[in-house]
Design an enzyme around this catalytic site. Sequence first.
Site, PDB file in Angstrom:
ATOM      1  N   LYS A  39      -6.020   8.458   7.688  1.00 47.23           N
ATOM      2  CA  LYS A  39      -6.978   9.322   7.108  1.00 47.23           C
ATOM      3  C   LYS A  39      -7.378   8.706   5.890  1.00 47.23           C
ATOM      4  CE  LYS A  39      -3.649  12.596   6.904  1.00 47.23           C
ATOM      5  NZ  LYS A  39      -2.587  11.893   7.538  1.00 47.23           N
ATOM      6  N   ARG A  48      -3.369  21.928   5.498  1.00 46.30           N
ATOM      7  CA  ARG A  48      -2.334  21.519   6.312  1.00 46.30           C
ATOM      8  C   ARG A  48      -1.352  22.475   7.043  1.00 46.30           C
ATOM      9  NH1 ARG A  48      -1.239  16.112   3.950  1.00 46.30           N
ATOM     10  NH2 ARG A  48       0.548  15.381   4.757  1.00 46.30           N
ATOM     11  N   ARG A  87       3.272  -0.174   5.609  1.00 47.92           N
ATOM     12  CA  ARG A  87       2.055   0.270   4.460  1.00 47.92           C
ATOM     13  C   ARG A  87       2.834  -0.234   3.317  1.00 47.92           C
ATOM     14  NH1 ARG A  87      -0.196   6.115   4.155  1.00 47.92           N
ATOM     15  NH2 ARG A  87       2.122   6.443   4.063  1.00 47.92           N
ATOM     16  N   ARG A 112       5.454   3.614  -0.902  1.00 46.61           N
ATOM     17  CA  ARG A 112       5.529   4.845  -1.444  1.00 46.61           C
ATOM     18  C   ARG A 112       7.039   5.560  -1.223  1.00 46.61           C
ATOM     19  NH1 ARG A 112       0.835   8.150   1.175  1.00 46.61           N
ATOM     20  NH2 ARG A 112       2.341   9.734   2.040  1.00 46.61           N
ATOM     21  N   ARG A 134       8.465  14.246   8.055  1.00 49.45           N
ATOM     22  CA  ARG A 134       6.960  14.564   7.698  1.00 49.45           C
ATOM     23  C   ARG A 134       6.595  14.742   9.208  1.00 49.45           C
ATOM     24  NH1 ARG A 134       5.667   9.163   4.381  1.00 49.45           N
ATOM     25  NH2 ARG A 134       3.335   9.875   5.033  1.00 49.45           N
TER      26      ARG A 134
HETATM   27  P1  AP5 Z   1      -3.414   5.477   5.737  1.00 50.19           P
HETATM   28  O1  AP5 Z   1      -4.804   5.347   6.073  1.00 50.19           O
HETATM   29  O2  AP5 Z   1      -2.548   5.254   4.838  1.00 50.19           O
HETATM   30  O3  AP5 Z   1      -2.604   6.873   6.750  1.00 50.19           O
HETATM   31  P2  AP5 Z   1      -2.909   8.393   6.306  1.00 50.19           P
HETATM   32  O4  AP5 Z   1      -3.154   9.179   7.603  1.00 50.19           O
HETATM   33  O5  AP5 Z   1      -3.552   8.578   5.048  1.00 50.19           O
HETATM   34  O6  AP5 Z   1      -1.217   8.623   6.076  1.00 50.19           O
HETATM   35  P3  AP5 Z   1      -0.480   9.203   4.966  1.00 50.19           P
HETATM   36  O7  AP5 Z   1       0.908   8.831   4.979  1.00 50.19           O
HETATM   37  O8  AP5 Z   1      -0.974   9.165   3.576  1.00 50.19           O
HETATM   38  O9  AP5 Z   1      -0.492  10.644   5.452  1.00 50.19           O
HETATM   39  P4  AP5 Z   1       0.298  11.896   4.846  1.00 50.19           P
HETATM   40  O10 AP5 Z   1      -0.339  12.975   5.340  1.00 50.19           O
HETATM   41  O11 AP5 Z   1       1.717  11.843   5.413  1.00 50.19           O
HETATM   42  O12 AP5 Z   1       0.357  11.612   3.429  1.00 50.19           O
HETATM   43  P5  AP5 Z   1      -0.209  12.629   2.113  1.00 50.19           P
HETATM   44  O13 AP5 Z   1      -0.424  11.531   0.880  1.00 50.19           O
HETATM   45  O14 AP5 Z   1      -1.408  13.435   2.553  1.00 50.19           O
HETATM   46  O15 AP5 Z   1      -2.839   4.369   7.076  1.00 50.19           O
HETATM   47  C1  AP5 Z   1      -1.382   4.318   7.271  1.00 50.19           C
HETATM   48  C2  AP5 Z   1      -1.210   2.583   7.562  1.00 50.19           C
HETATM   49  O16 AP5 Z   1      -1.829   2.217   8.780  1.00 50.19           O
HETATM   50  C3  AP5 Z   1      -1.845   1.685   6.153  1.00 50.19           C
HETATM   51  O17 AP5 Z   1      -0.893   0.582   6.193  1.00 50.19           O
HETATM   52  C4  AP5 Z   1      -2.897   1.057   6.890  1.00 50.19           C
HETATM   53  O18 AP5 Z   1      -3.394   0.097   6.509  1.00 50.19           O
HETATM   54  C5  AP5 Z   1      -2.856   1.072   8.286  1.00 50.19           C
HETATM   55  N1  AP5 Z   1      -3.873   1.341   9.372  1.00 50.19           N
HETATM   56  C6  AP5 Z   1      -4.793   2.580   9.069  1.00 50.19           C
HETATM   57  N2  AP5 Z   1      -5.835   2.438  10.128  1.00 50.19           N
HETATM   58  C7  AP5 Z   1      -5.409   1.621  10.744  1.00 50.19           C
HETATM   59  C8  AP5 Z   1      -6.030   1.220  12.059  1.00 50.19           C
HETATM   60  N3  AP5 Z   1      -6.998   1.627  12.824  1.00 50.19           N
HETATM   61  N4  AP5 Z   1      -5.308  -0.274  12.576  1.00 50.19           N
HETATM   62  C9  AP5 Z   1      -4.248  -0.548  11.967  1.00 50.19           C
HETATM   63  N5  AP5 Z   1      -3.651  -0.323  10.977  1.00 50.19           N
HETATM   64  C10 AP5 Z   1      -4.377   0.882  10.396  1.00 50.19           C
HETATM   65  O19 AP5 Z   1       0.760  13.634   1.775  1.00 50.19           O
HETATM   66  C11 AP5 Z   1       1.995  13.389   1.214  1.00 50.19           C
HETATM   67  C12 AP5 Z   1       2.945  14.415   0.802  1.00 50.19           C
HETATM   68  O20 AP5 Z   1       2.347  15.145   0.043  1.00 50.19           O
HETATM   69  C13 AP5 Z   1       3.240  15.289   1.990  1.00 50.19           C
HETATM   70  O21 AP5 Z   1       4.396  15.045   2.741  1.00 50.19           O
HETATM   71  C14 AP5 Z   1       3.545  16.651   1.367  1.00 50.19           C
HETATM   72  O22 AP5 Z   1       4.854  16.876   0.768  1.00 50.19           O
HETATM   73  C15 AP5 Z   1       2.536  16.704   0.175  1.00 50.19           C
HETATM   74  N6  AP5 Z   1       0.952  17.276   0.318  1.00 50.19           N
HETATM   75  C16 AP5 Z   1       0.156  16.604   0.453  1.00 50.19           C
HETATM   76  N7  AP5 Z   1      -0.821  17.331   0.947  1.00 50.19           N
HETATM   77  C17 AP5 Z   1      -0.374  18.639   1.082  1.00 50.19           C
HETATM   78  C18 AP5 Z   1      -0.762  19.824   1.533  1.00 50.19           C
HETATM   79  N8  AP5 Z   1      -2.160  20.120   1.704  1.00 50.19           N
HETATM   80  N9  AP5 Z   1       0.248  21.055   1.676  1.00 50.19           N
HETATM   81  C19 AP5 Z   1       1.292  21.028   1.248  1.00 50.19           C
HETATM   82  N10 AP5 Z   1       1.858  19.606   0.937  1.00 50.19           N
HETATM   83  C20 AP5 Z   1       0.971  18.595   0.784  1.00 50.19           C
HETATM   84 MG    MG Z   2      -3.005   9.189   3.102  1.00 51.81          MG
END
Ligand code: AP5
Ligand code: MG
Length: 207
Positions: free
Chosen positions: A13, A88, A122, A151, A162
Amino acid sequence: MYLVFLGAPGAGKGTQATRVCEKYNIPHISTGDILRANIKEGTPLGVEAKKFIDKGLLVPDEVVIGLVKQRLGEKDCQKGYLLDGFPRTIEQAQALSEFADITNAINIQVDEKLVVDRIAGRRMCKCGESYHISWYDKDTCAKCESKLYQRDDDKEETVKSRLEVYKKQTAPLIEYYEKKGVLSNVDGSQSMDKVFEDIVRILDDND
Ligand code: AP5
Ligand code: MG
Protein backbone atom coordinates in the site's frame (compact mmCIF):
# COMPACT_ATOMS: atom_id res chain seq x y z
CA MET A 1 -9.98 11.63 -6.88
CA TYR A 2 -10.80 10.35 -3.38
CA LEU A 3 -9.00 7.07 -2.91
CA VAL A 4 -8.76 4.28 -0.37
CA PHE A 5 -6.03 1.62 -0.54
CA LEU A 6 -6.90 -1.73 1.01
CA GLY A 7 -4.58 -4.69 1.52
CA ALA A 8 -2.92 -6.84 4.15
CA PRO A 9 0.16 -5.59 6.03
CA GLY A 10 3.04 -5.71 3.57
CA ALA A 11 0.80 -5.83 0.48
CA GLY A 12 2.49 -2.75 -0.94
CA LYS A 13 0.00 0.00 0.00
CA GLY A 14 2.66 2.49 1.06
CA THR A 15 4.93 1.73 -1.89
CA GLN A 16 2.17 2.25 -4.44
CA ALA A 17 0.57 5.17 -2.58
CA THR A 18 3.80 7.18 -2.85
CA ARG A 19 3.87 6.69 -6.63
CA VAL A 20 0.15 7.32 -7.17
CA CYS A 21 0.20 10.53 -5.11
CA GLU A 22 3.19 11.81 -7.03
CA LYS A 23 1.51 11.12 -10.38
CA TYR A 24 -1.87 12.66 -9.53
CA ASN A 25 -0.53 15.31 -7.18
CA ILE A 26 -2.75 14.43 -4.21
CA PRO A 27 -1.79 14.10 -0.52
CA HIS A 28 -0.82 10.67 0.81
CA ILE A 29 -2.55 10.14 4.14
CA SER A 30 -1.18 7.10 5.95
CA THR A 31 -2.63 6.63 9.43
CA GLY A 32 0.29 4.32 10.23
CA ASP A 33 2.80 7.06 9.33
CA ILE A 34 0.87 9.69 11.32
CA LEU A 35 0.73 7.43 14.38
CA ARG A 36 4.44 6.54 14.12
CA ALA A 37 5.34 10.25 13.84
CA ASN A 38 3.36 10.87 17.05
CA ILE A 39 5.16 8.01 18.80
CA LYS A 40 8.50 9.47 17.77
CA GLU A 41 7.55 12.93 19.05
CA GLY A 42 6.19 11.45 22.29
CA THR A 43 2.78 13.18 21.99
CA PRO A 44 -0.11 11.92 24.20
CA LEU A 45 -1.63 10.36 21.07
CA GLY A 46 1.65 8.61 20.33
CA VAL A 47 1.96 7.26 23.89
CA GLU A 48 -1.58 5.85 23.67
CA ALA A 49 -1.15 4.46 20.12
CA LYS A 50 2.13 2.70 20.96
CA LYS A 51 0.37 0.38 23.41
CA PHE A 52 -1.70 -1.03 20.54
CA ILE A 53 0.80 -0.87 17.67
CA ASP A 54 3.46 -2.77 19.62
CA LYS A 55 1.00 -5.64 20.07
CA GLY A 56 -0.07 -5.60 16.43
CA LEU A 57 -3.56 -4.45 17.43
CA LEU A 58 -5.62 -1.63 15.98
CA VAL A 59 -5.66 1.74 17.68
CA PRO A 60 -9.25 2.43 18.89
CA ASP A 61 -11.65 3.62 16.18
CA GLU A 62 -12.58 6.91 17.84
CA VAL A 63 -8.91 7.96 18.03
CA VAL A 64 -8.15 7.22 14.38
CA ILE A 65 -11.46 8.57 13.05
CA GLY A 66 -10.89 11.90 14.80
CA LEU A 67 -7.38 12.08 13.41
CA VAL A 68 -8.48 11.43 9.81
CA LYS A 69 -11.49 13.73 9.99
CA GLN A 70 -9.25 16.58 11.07
CA ARG A 71 -6.64 15.83 8.38
CA LEU A 72 -9.24 15.64 5.57
CA GLY A 73 -10.55 19.04 6.62
CA GLU A 74 -7.23 20.63 5.69
CA LYS A 75 -6.95 22.71 2.54
CA ASP A 76 -4.70 20.37 0.55
CA CYS A 77 -7.38 17.64 0.72
CA GLN A 78 -10.12 19.59 -1.02
CA LYS A 79 -9.39 18.27 -4.50
CA GLY A 80 -8.55 14.72 -3.55
CA TYR A 81 -6.41 12.44 -1.41
CA LEU A 82 -5.27 8.89 -0.96
CA LEU A 83 -6.02 7.10 2.31
CA ASP A 84 -3.44 4.38 3.06
CA GLY A 85 -4.34 2.16 6.02
CA PHE A 86 -7.70 3.82 6.71
CA PRO A 87 -10.44 2.70 7.03
CA ARG A 88 -9.51 -0.56 8.73
CA THR A 89 -12.81 -1.51 10.34
CA ILE A 90 -16.44 -1.31 9.21
CA GLU A 91 -16.99 1.34 11.91
CA GLN A 92 -14.20 3.48 10.42
CA ALA A 93 -15.66 3.07 6.90
CA GLN A 94 -19.10 4.11 8.09
CA ALA A 95 -17.69 7.15 9.86
CA LEU A 96 -15.68 8.08 6.75
CA SER A 97 -18.81 7.88 4.57
CA GLU A 98 -20.32 10.67 6.65
CA PHE A 99 -17.64 13.16 5.68
CA ALA A 100 -16.21 11.83 2.39
CA ASP A 101 -17.30 10.33 -0.93
CA ILE A 102 -14.76 7.70 -1.88
CA THR A 103 -14.42 7.38 -5.68
CA ASN A 104 -12.15 4.30 -5.77
CA ALA A 105 -11.15 1.60 -3.30
CA ILE A 106 -8.11 -0.27 -4.63
CA ASN A 107 -7.56 -3.65 -3.01
CA ILE A 108 -3.96 -4.85 -3.37
CA GLN A 109 -4.10 -8.64 -3.18
CA VAL A 110 -1.07 -10.64 -2.03
CA ASP A 111 -1.00 -14.07 -0.41
CA GLU A 112 0.08 -14.50 3.20
CA LYS A 113 3.43 -16.15 2.57
CA LEU A 114 4.57 -13.29 0.38
CA VAL A 115 3.52 -10.57 2.81
CA VAL A 116 5.44 -12.22 5.65
CA ASP A 117 8.55 -12.24 3.47
CA ARG A 118 8.02 -8.63 2.41
CA ILE A 119 7.63 -7.42 5.98
CA ALA A 120 10.59 -9.42 7.29
CA GLY A 121 12.86 -7.92 4.62
CA ARG A 122 11.55 -4.36 4.73
CA ARG A 123 13.93 -1.57 5.73
CA MET A 124 12.71 1.97 6.28
CA CYS A 125 14.21 5.42 6.09
CA LYS A 126 13.07 8.37 8.19
CA CYS A 127 12.36 10.26 4.93
CA GLY A 128 9.59 7.76 4.15
CA GLU A 129 11.37 5.61 1.57
CA SER A 130 11.07 1.88 2.00
CA TYR A 131 13.39 -0.84 0.71
CA HIS A 132 13.61 -4.61 0.71
CA ILE A 133 16.78 -6.58 1.42
CA SER A 134 16.13 -8.75 -1.68
CA TRP A 135 16.86 -5.81 -4.02
CA TYR A 136 18.71 -3.28 -1.83
CA ASP A 137 21.80 -4.30 0.13
CA LYS A 138 23.02 -0.94 1.51
CA ASP A 139 22.18 0.23 5.02
CA THR A 140 21.73 3.88 4.07
CA CYS A 141 18.94 5.54 2.04
CA ALA A 142 19.52 6.07 -1.69
CA LYS A 143 17.67 9.40 -1.53
CA CYS A 144 18.87 11.08 1.69
CA GLU A 145 21.70 8.82 2.92
CA SER A 146 20.18 8.40 6.41
CA LYS A 147 20.63 5.08 8.17
CA LEU A 148 17.90 2.52 7.43
CA TYR A 149 16.03 0.77 10.23
CA GLN A 150 13.44 -1.95 10.78
CA ARG A 151 9.97 -0.96 12.02
CA ASP A 152 9.30 -2.00 15.65
CA ASP A 153 6.08 -3.81 14.66
CA ASP A 154 7.85 -5.84 11.94
CA LYS A 155 8.99 -8.49 14.45
CA GLU A 156 7.68 -12.00 13.72
CA GLU A 157 5.25 -12.23 16.68
CA THR A 158 3.72 -8.81 16.00
CA VAL A 159 3.38 -9.58 12.29
CA LYS A 160 1.33 -12.69 13.11
CA SER A 161 -1.06 -10.66 15.19
CA ARG A 162 -1.30 -7.91 12.51
CA LEU A 163 -2.29 -10.53 9.94
CA GLU A 164 -4.96 -12.00 12.23
CA VAL A 165 -6.34 -8.54 12.91
CA TYR A 166 -6.37 -7.85 9.17
CA LYS A 167 -8.38 -11.01 8.42
CA LYS A 168 -10.93 -10.41 11.16
CA GLN A 169 -11.36 -6.65 11.15
CA THR A 170 -10.17 -5.23 7.83
CA ALA A 171 -10.86 -7.86 5.14
CA PRO A 172 -14.66 -7.32 5.47
CA LEU A 173 -14.10 -3.87 3.94
CA ILE A 174 -13.52 -5.52 0.56
CA GLU A 175 -17.17 -6.55 0.45
CA TYR A 176 -18.24 -3.22 1.93
CA TYR A 177 -16.67 -1.26 -0.95
CA GLU A 178 -17.72 -3.85 -3.54
CA LYS A 179 -21.35 -3.26 -2.54
CA LYS A 180 -20.79 0.46 -2.95
CA GLY A 181 -19.59 -0.21 -6.53
CA VAL A 182 -16.16 1.42 -6.12
CA LEU A 183 -13.90 -1.60 -5.53
CA SER A 184 -11.12 -2.73 -7.90
CA ASN A 185 -8.75 -5.62 -7.20
CA VAL A 186 -5.10 -5.50 -8.22
CA ASP A 187 -2.66 -8.42 -8.20
CA GLY A 188 -0.03 -7.16 -5.74
CA SER A 189 2.32 -10.10 -6.25
CA GLN A 190 3.56 -8.62 -9.54
CA SER A 191 6.54 -6.29 -9.85
CA MET A 192 6.14 -2.80 -8.36
CA ASP A 193 6.03 -1.27 -11.85
CA LYS A 194 3.35 -3.68 -13.04
CA VAL A 195 1.20 -3.11 -9.93
CA PHE A 196 1.53 0.65 -10.48
CA GLU A 197 0.56 0.30 -14.16
CA ASP A 198 -2.57 -1.65 -13.21
CA ILE A 199 -3.61 0.95 -10.63
CA VAL A 200 -3.09 3.82 -13.06
CA ARG A 201 -5.19 2.03 -15.69
CA ILE A 202 -8.06 1.66 -13.22
CA LEU A 203 -7.88 5.29 -12.12
CA ASP A 204 -7.61 6.66 -15.67
CA ASP A 205 -10.49 4.47 -16.87
CA ASN A 206 -12.71 5.95 -14.21
CA ASP A 207 -12.07 9.52 -15.29
P1 AP5 B 1 4.88 -1.60 1.85
O1 AP5 B 1 4.51 -0.76 0.68
O2 AP5 B 1 5.63 -0.97 2.96
O3 AP5 B 1 3.56 -2.35 2.40
P2 AP5 B 1 2.29 -1.81 3.17
O4 AP5 B 1 1.09 -2.44 2.55
O5 AP5 B 1 2.31 -0.32 3.28
O6 AP5 B 1 2.53 -2.52 4.58
P3 AP5 B 1 2.47 -1.95 6.06
O7 AP5 B 1 3.23 -2.93 6.91
O8 AP5 B 1 2.84 -0.51 6.13
O9 AP5 B 1 0.94 -2.11 6.34
P4 AP5 B 1 0.23 -2.08 7.65
O10 AP5 B 1 -1.16 -1.97 7.15
O11 AP5 B 1 0.51 -3.22 8.55
O12 AP5 B 1 0.88 -0.86 8.46
P5 AP5 B 1 0.37 0.61 8.83
O13 AP5 B 1 1.54 1.46 8.89
O14 AP5 B 1 -0.78 0.99 7.98
O15 AP5 B 1 5.68 -2.89 1.29
C1 AP5 B 1 6.22 -3.85 2.15
C2 AP5 B 1 7.60 -4.33 1.66
O16 AP5 B 1 7.45 -5.00 0.42
C3 AP5 B 1 8.62 -3.20 1.40
O17 AP5 B 1 9.89 -3.66 1.76
C4 AP5 B 1 8.54 -2.96 -0.12
O18 AP5 B 1 9.76 -2.49 -0.64
C5 AP5 B 1 8.20 -4.37 -0.63
N1 AP5 B 1 7.32 -4.35 -1.81
C6 AP5 B 1 6.19 -3.61 -2.01
N2 AP5 B 1 5.63 -3.88 -3.20
C7 AP5 B 1 6.40 -4.84 -3.78
C8 AP5 B 1 6.34 -5.56 -5.03
N3 AP5 B 1 5.36 -5.35 -5.92
N4 AP5 B 1 7.33 -6.46 -5.28
C9 AP5 B 1 8.32 -6.69 -4.39
N5 AP5 B 1 8.43 -6.04 -3.19
C10 AP5 B 1 7.49 -5.15 -2.88
O19 AP5 B 1 -0.19 0.36 10.32
C11 AP5 B 1 0.65 0.04 11.39
C12 AP5 B 1 -0.13 -0.02 12.68
O20 AP5 B 1 -0.72 1.26 12.98
C13 AP5 B 1 -1.33 -0.99 12.69
O21 AP5 B 1 -0.94 -2.30 13.01
C14 AP5 B 1 -2.24 -0.36 13.74
O22 AP5 B 1 -1.81 -0.69 15.04
C15 AP5 B 1 -2.02 1.13 13.53
N6 AP5 B 1 -3.01 1.71 12.59
C16 AP5 B 1 -2.74 2.26 11.37
N7 AP5 B 1 -3.88 2.66 10.77
C17 AP5 B 1 -4.89 2.35 11.63
C18 AP5 B 1 -6.31 2.49 11.57
N8 AP5 B 1 -6.91 3.01 10.49
N9 AP5 B 1 -7.04 2.05 12.61
C19 AP5 B 1 -6.45 1.52 13.71
N10 AP5 B 1 -5.11 1.35 13.83
C20 AP5 B 1 -4.34 1.77 12.79
MG1 MG C 1 2.47 1.06 4.87
